[in-house]
Design an enzyme around this catalytic site. Structure first.
Site, mmCIF file in Angstrom:
data_model
loop_
_atom_site.group_PDB
_atom_site.id
_atom_site.type_symbol
_atom_site.label_atom_id
_atom_site.label_comp_id
_atom_site.label_asym_id
_atom_site.label_seq_id
_atom_site.Cartn_x
_atom_site.Cartn_y
_atom_site.Cartn_z
ATOM 1 C CB SER A 139 -0.896 0.018 1.244
ATOM 2 O OG SER A 139 -1.561 1.261 1.381
ATOM 3 C CE1 TYR A 145 -4.722 -3.019 4.107
ATOM 4 C CE2 TYR A 145 -3.746 -0.863 3.664
ATOM 5 C CZ TYR A 145 -4.212 -2.084 3.211
ATOM 6 O OH TYR A 145 -4.166 -2.382 1.879
#
Length: 256
Positions: A148, A161
């Site tokens: 990400s 996350y």
């Protein structure tokens, strides 16, 4: 008679029935790759993708998997072996560790249960799923782990996350080093904010959040699945086989 060298390359994509994974499967099929992909619960959605890929003239298979339950990986590996046998092959060529789930919660509000769910799917799942499938991955094959943009820049609400994805980036370098003797290349693709149902559809369905991210992006918008699937397919083409141990961010230039 089986062969360890398939007529067409075979890719295994986790979380391939929707969102980014579905687009990856479509792009790889368009490139002439046969696709095995996993889905979590929606078999109807999965079978629609199988039909779509088969209509392109490629082979496809959908297998159910909860990427957060490592105890099921032995039986899943056996299921992969069964599919390969039906296709008269013994190995697949590409593994894309894409399956994931999102939690949007501030650092102070993140619960231990949320943290563990993220860890089981994104980190523990990727680690042991890949380990379990190594005997079925062809020498000279390639692995792409999905990370990400949030490992480079910080957006409040994604601490847990992003922590898991940061660990995936470190793991990927170790994979590249240790699997290199088998000719297996390992890279990371790190998407920016993408309009999908991921994380409850925050980017897609929250106009204010969407506008904020678009305003911070050099190309002036958030990403779409098509922005990611093509990059994954491109990295798996023979011409890009010398790219190894790298993190490729695909974010349109956010937070530069």
């Amino acid at each position: 008679m089986t062969s360890s060298t398939p007529i067409a390359p075979i890719a295994l994509i986790t979380g391939g029935s929707r969102g980014l994974g579905r687009n990856m499967a479509q792009k790889l099929a368009q490139d002439g790759t046969d696709v095995i992909f996993t889905y979590h619960s929606n078999s109807v959605e999965a079978q629609s993708l199988v039909a779509e890929i088969e209509a392109m003239g490629r082979r496809a298979a959908a297998l159910q998997l909860d990427a957060g339950k490592s105890g099921t990986f032995d039986s899943f590996a056996a299921a992969i072996g069964d599919v390969l046998g039906q296709w008269q092959c013994t190995r697949f060529n590409f593994l894309v560790n894409n399956a994931g789930m999102g939690v949007h919660a501030g650092f102070a509000e993140t619960t231990e249960a949320q943290f563990e769910d993220l860890m089981n799917v994104h980190l523990k799942g990727t680690f042991f799923f890949t380990q379990k499938l190594l005997p079925l991955l062809a020498d000279g094959g390639r692995i792409i782990n999905i990370s990400s943009g949030l490992t480079r820049f910080s957006t409040p609400g994604f601490a847990a996350y992003a922590t898991m994805k940061g660990a995936i980036e470190v793991l990927s370098r170790y994979m590249a080093k240790e699997l290199g003797p088998r000719g297996i290349g390992v890279n990371v693709v790190a998407p920016g904010a993408i309009e999908t149902d991921f994380g409850g559809g925050l980017v897609r369905d929250n106009p204010e959040f969407n506008a904020i991210i678009a305003g911070e992006t050099a190309l002036g918008r958030v990403g779409m699945p098509d922005d990611i699937g093509g990059v994954v397919a491109s990295l798996l083409r023979p011409a890009n086989g010398w790219i190894n141990g790298q993190r490729i961010e695909v974010s349109g230039g956010v937070s530069l």
